[in-house]
Structure formats: C-alpha cells, structure tokens
Design a protein around this motif. Structure first.
Motif, PDB file in Angstrom:
ATOM      1  N   ARG A  38      48.001   0.287  58.177  1.00 30.36           N
ATOM      2  CA  ARG A  38      49.171  -0.499  58.551  1.00 30.36           C
ATOM      3  C   ARG A  38      48.686  -1.605  59.457  1.00 30.36           C
ATOM      4  N   LYS A  75      43.842  -1.419  75.187  1.00 31.20           N
ATOM      5  CA  LYS A  75      44.477  -0.100  75.051  1.00 31.20           C
ATOM      6  C   LYS A  75      44.730   0.599  76.378  1.00 31.20           C
ATOM      7  N   TYR A  97      43.705  -1.853  58.336  1.00 34.06           N
ATOM      8  CA  TYR A  97      43.322  -2.247  59.688  1.00 34.06           C
ATOM      9  C   TYR A  97      41.931  -1.671  59.928  1.00 34.06           C
ATOM     10  N   GLY A 144      49.499   2.795  73.753  1.00 31.05           N
ATOM     11  CA  GLY A 144      49.599   2.224  72.410  1.00 31.05           C
ATOM     12  C   GLY A 144      49.023   0.815  72.351  1.00 31.05           C
ATOM     13  N   ASN A 195      43.049   2.094  60.027  1.00 29.34           N
ATOM     14  CA  ASN A 195      44.479   2.404  60.028  1.00 29.34           C
ATOM     15  C   ASN A 195      45.053   1.796  58.760  1.00 29.34           C
ATOM     16  N   ASP A 229      49.612  -2.517  66.382  1.00 31.39           N
ATOM     17  CA  ASP A 229      50.682  -2.813  67.318  1.00 31.39           C
ATOM     18  C   ASP A 229      50.066  -2.641  68.704  1.00 31.39           C
ATOM     19  N   PRO A 230      49.860  -3.658  69.482  1.00 30.77           N
ATOM     20  CA  PRO A 230      50.486  -4.981  69.483  1.00 30.77           C
ATOM     21  C   PRO A 230      49.748  -6.089  68.719  1.00 30.77           C
TER      22      PRO A 230
HETATM   23  N1  GLY Z   1      46.705  -1.190  68.620  1.00 28.81           N
HETATM   24  C1  GLY Z   1      46.155  -0.051  68.006  1.00 28.81           C
HETATM   25  C2  GLY Z   1      46.892   0.451  66.859  1.00 28.81           C
HETATM   26  O1  GLY Z   1      47.817  -0.152  66.346  1.00 28.81           O
HETATM   27  O2  GLY Z   1      46.524   1.509  66.376  1.00 28.81           O
END
Ligand code: GLY
Ligand code: AMP
Length: 424
Positions: free
Chosen positions: A292, A219, A274, A231, A290, A295-296
């Motif tokens: 969803r 991160k 997640y 991100g 999370n 990302d990445p």
């Molecule tokens: N890579 C952290 C996120 O998608 O929240």
C-alpha cells in the motif's frame, strides 16, 4: 465513475483529495473516512474488514472503483473476495491479491521472496517456536544489535532491535510465548543494517510499473530520532540522497526483480508496492515491503503528483499502465504530523481542533485521526493532522508547514520540530 476509498487516515485523505480533483470522478465515498474526507466526498460508516458490508455498499451505490488504503483488508484477501464473484468482474480494484499482500503480511514470505529473486536484503533466518534452539544458535552467530521481527502483521510494533544478546534471547522467548499473538509465532531474525532509510513507491499492474516520488519518513516520536516508534511523525519528498545513481540501483536490483518475481510466481498484483529501503554506503537494501502507500509518506508524495491519478488507477486495474505517463512536480513537499500528547502511548481523544479559516495555497491539511462531533472537528486518534506544504526546497516547505502547525490548536498538541534534520 463512482469511487470508494477504504480507510480513515491521512493516507486515505491524501488519496481522496487527489481522486476528488479528477474529472472522471462522479461520486466519491470514503469508508469510514474522517472529518477531512467528509469535506471531499461522503463518509460511509463501514468497516473495511467487513467484506460482505463493503459488498452490499458497492452493489447499492453503483461503485466502479475500489481503492484499498490500509494493509489489513488486503492481507485478509479483499481483492480475491471480489474477483472470485462474476458480478464484480467490472469492478476496478486497486490493491494486490491475497498472495501478493503476503509481501507485507508475512515477513518470512517476503524474505524468502527476496532471497529467491536475489534482491539485496539483510541476512536472515526464520524460526517457529519449535525451533528455539536453532534460533538461539543463529542469534549467537550475529553481532549486535539484534533484529527480531514477528512474522505477521503487528501494526508496526513487531520489529525489535536490541543491543544485548541476553535481552534478544529473552525477547525471542516472549515472542514465541505470544507477545504479539499469532503474528509472533514465527520470528525472523536478521542482521542489522547501518545506513539511512527511505521509502520508494511504485504503482504496478503486474507487468509494468510507474515509479512514484520517493520519500523519507520519521518514525520515532522524539527529536533526533529518539524514543518510541510511531506510525510516522512527518515525511519529506524528494529525498536528496536518492539521486539518479541510487535510484538506478533501486530499479535494477530491487524494483524490476520484484515485479519479475511476482510474475514468475503468477501472483496477481494491481496496486502500490512500498519498498522500505536502507541506503548502506550508496547501495540499497530492502528492509520491508508494504503493499500500500505509506502513511505519512502519501501525504508528501501525492501532492507532488501533477497528473490525474484516476487514469493511472484505471490503467493499473486494466493492465494498461505501460501506455501511461506521469508528471511529477520537482518542488519539495514536507509533511509535519500533529499528534495527541502521550502518543504512541495512551492519549485522550475528543479534543476540539481549531484550524485557521485561511490556509495558504502552498499548504494542505490532511486529516489522520479526526471526526466531526456536535459540529466541531475533534481529535480521534494518536496521529491527528498531517500538514503538507510545497516549497522550492526543503527549507521553504518545512517553514511553511511549521508556520501552519503553530496556528492549529488542540489540547496537548505535539509535533516534532526537526523533520528533515538528517537530510541537509
Ligand atoms: N510510514 C511507514 C508505513 O506506512 O508503514
Ligand atoms: P519494519 O516494520 O520492517 O519497517 O521495521 C521497522 C524499523 O526497524 C525499520 O524502519 C528500520 O528502522 C528498523 N529495521 C528493521 N529491520 C532492520 C535491519 N535489518 N537493520 C536495521 N534496521 C532495521
């Protein structure tokens, strides 16, 4: 089947790339998409948060499946918006209901949910601005570093970790005074956990779930995990320390209690969960949920999926996931993110990107922030391209991604050269 993917980042490009490979996919649309997704399907100039506009598009283009990439439309209730209308009863939606999305949309909700279901997480309390004195008292009980989290969505910026008590106290005041707008009107204060992080993903239909490959993301913007949070600057999958013993604990202590907890609360959930985890001396703790894919992380995880993803999505939407199985390739995928110089602070957009004509078949380039402008591909965000490569081990996968990273150019290109540094 006609499929609409919502979102415009590397995660959505990776999802679209996998969906485009399915025989079940007829037309693929990505809204709003990026220069990469436009090569796989049709980009549609739609704002994923404008539900009536998404609705008109779904009706006029005979969309059968809606795959929601980012969290904001989920937290705003896109699932419920469509499910509450009879004419969309045949639309397959990949994503949780608004209530399910609260696992990401409210840190206090997520922490209470974990506590209720005995899911290991850092000790915490939540406070509103009216409870400043109680919050101060709780801070005093903790030892540094202090962890303060804005309750609501804050685009990954709502978590502050501070060494000094005085600094934590003044930050708390700032949060209550609107540092993060409404997202910070409520604050979670928690104990700091020491360990190494990894991300675990499941796809669930609410009853059953399918465990996806885990990943580790990077991160911080600087090498050695220094500097500001971004991100995500890269990812690796699999994660060597997430061995069978560790993953068994994750399943028993975290994943199953989470699915059971959702069922007990009668929360409708048909999508990805997640689990952001901290491995503390071999024991997993939940840092965050999370709702969803990461990302990445998606850019490292999706290429490891051997199975077609569309039947998995269909089974998710129709509650038939228990009948599915999934094949994962055992190789390592390493993702390196190329970002615009200055990110995560201010940076310029519109820089022309040059990509070699020949890409080795062991690599794939997922676009994160790009667009087509006057026939050229140009930068259109802080995170620009995610380069994912497969290898027999992390070293080989990384070497392939780095070799390609050197051959791609745009003004002020920057990337971390030490992805995976803490895993060897
Ligand atoms: N890579 C952290 C996120 O998608 O929240
Ligand atoms: P989050 O947005 O909740 O993922 O938090 C952002 C980052 O802050 C996490 O990825 C961790 O690196 C760190 N973090 C959050 N909570 C804690 C905690 N209780 N202990 C240690 N680190 C944390």
């Amino acid at each position: 089947m006609n499929i609409l993917v919502l979102g415009s980042g590397g995660r959505e490009h990776a999802l679209a790339w996998k969906i485009a490979q399915s025989d079940l996919t007829e037309k693929l649309y990505v809204a709003p998409g990026n220069a990469g997704t436009s090569q796989l399907g049709e980009n549609v100039a739609l704002d994923p948060e404008d539900f009536p506009a998404v609705e008109s598009f779904i009706l006029s283009h005979d969309i059968h499946m809606l795959v929601v990439g980012p969290e904001v439309p989920l937290v705003k209730g896109i699932y419920d918006y469509f499910r509450s209308q009879y004419r969309f009863s045949n639309l397959f939606i990949i994503g949780p209901s608004r209530e399910g999305a609260m696992l990401e949309g409210s840190k206090a909700f997520a922490k209470d949910f974990m506590q209720e279901n005995d899911i290991p997480t850092a000790r915490y309390q939540s406070f509103t601005s009216k409870e400043f004195n109680k919050a101060k008292q709780f801070l005093k009980e903790l030892s540094p570093p202090y962890v303060l989290k804005a309750d609501g969505l804050a685009a990954g910026k709502g978590v502050l970790i501070m060494e000094e008590y005085d600094q934590a106290l003044s930050t708390l005041k700032e949060m209550f005074h609107g540092k993060f707008g409404d997202a910070g009107k409520k604050v979670v204060i928690e104990e700091h956990l020491k360990g190494i992080e990894c991300s675990v993903f499941v796809l669930t239909d609410g009853d059953s779930y399918m465990l996806f490959p885990e990943a580790k993301d990077y991160k911080r913007v600087g090498e050695g995990d220094t500097g500001l949070n971004t991100g995500g600057m890269g990812a690796v999958s699999p994660v060597p320390f997430a061995d069978e013993t560790f993953m068994n604990k994750v399943v028993e202590r975290i994943i199953e209690p989470t699915i059971n907890g959702l069922q007990e609360r009668k929360i409708i959930y048909r999508g990805f969960i997640y689990f952001g985890l901290m491995n503390v001396n071999g024991d997993p703790y939940v840092i965050e949920y999370n709702v969803r894919m990461g990302d990445p992380e998606a850019e490292a995880v999706i290429p490891r999926l051997y199975s077609d993803i569309v039947p998995l999505f269909l089974a998710t939407a129709t509650k038939n996931l228990a009948q599915q199985d999934m094949q994962i390739i055992p190789d390592t995928v390493a993702t390196v993110m190329l970002v615009s110089g200055g990110y995560p602070g201010s940076y310029e957009k519109g820089k022309k990107i040059t990509i070699p004509d020949e890409i080795p078949e062991t690599s794939v380039i997922f676009h994160a922030g790009t667009k087509v402008q006057d026939g050229d591909i140009v930068t259109n965000g802080g995170r620009v391209l995610a380069i994912s490569s497969v290898g027999k081990d992390m070293k080989e996968a990384l070497a392939r991604s780095y070799a390609l990273a050197e051959k791609i150019d745009f003004e002020k290109k920057y990337f971390r050269k030490d992805i995976g540094f803490d895993l060897t």
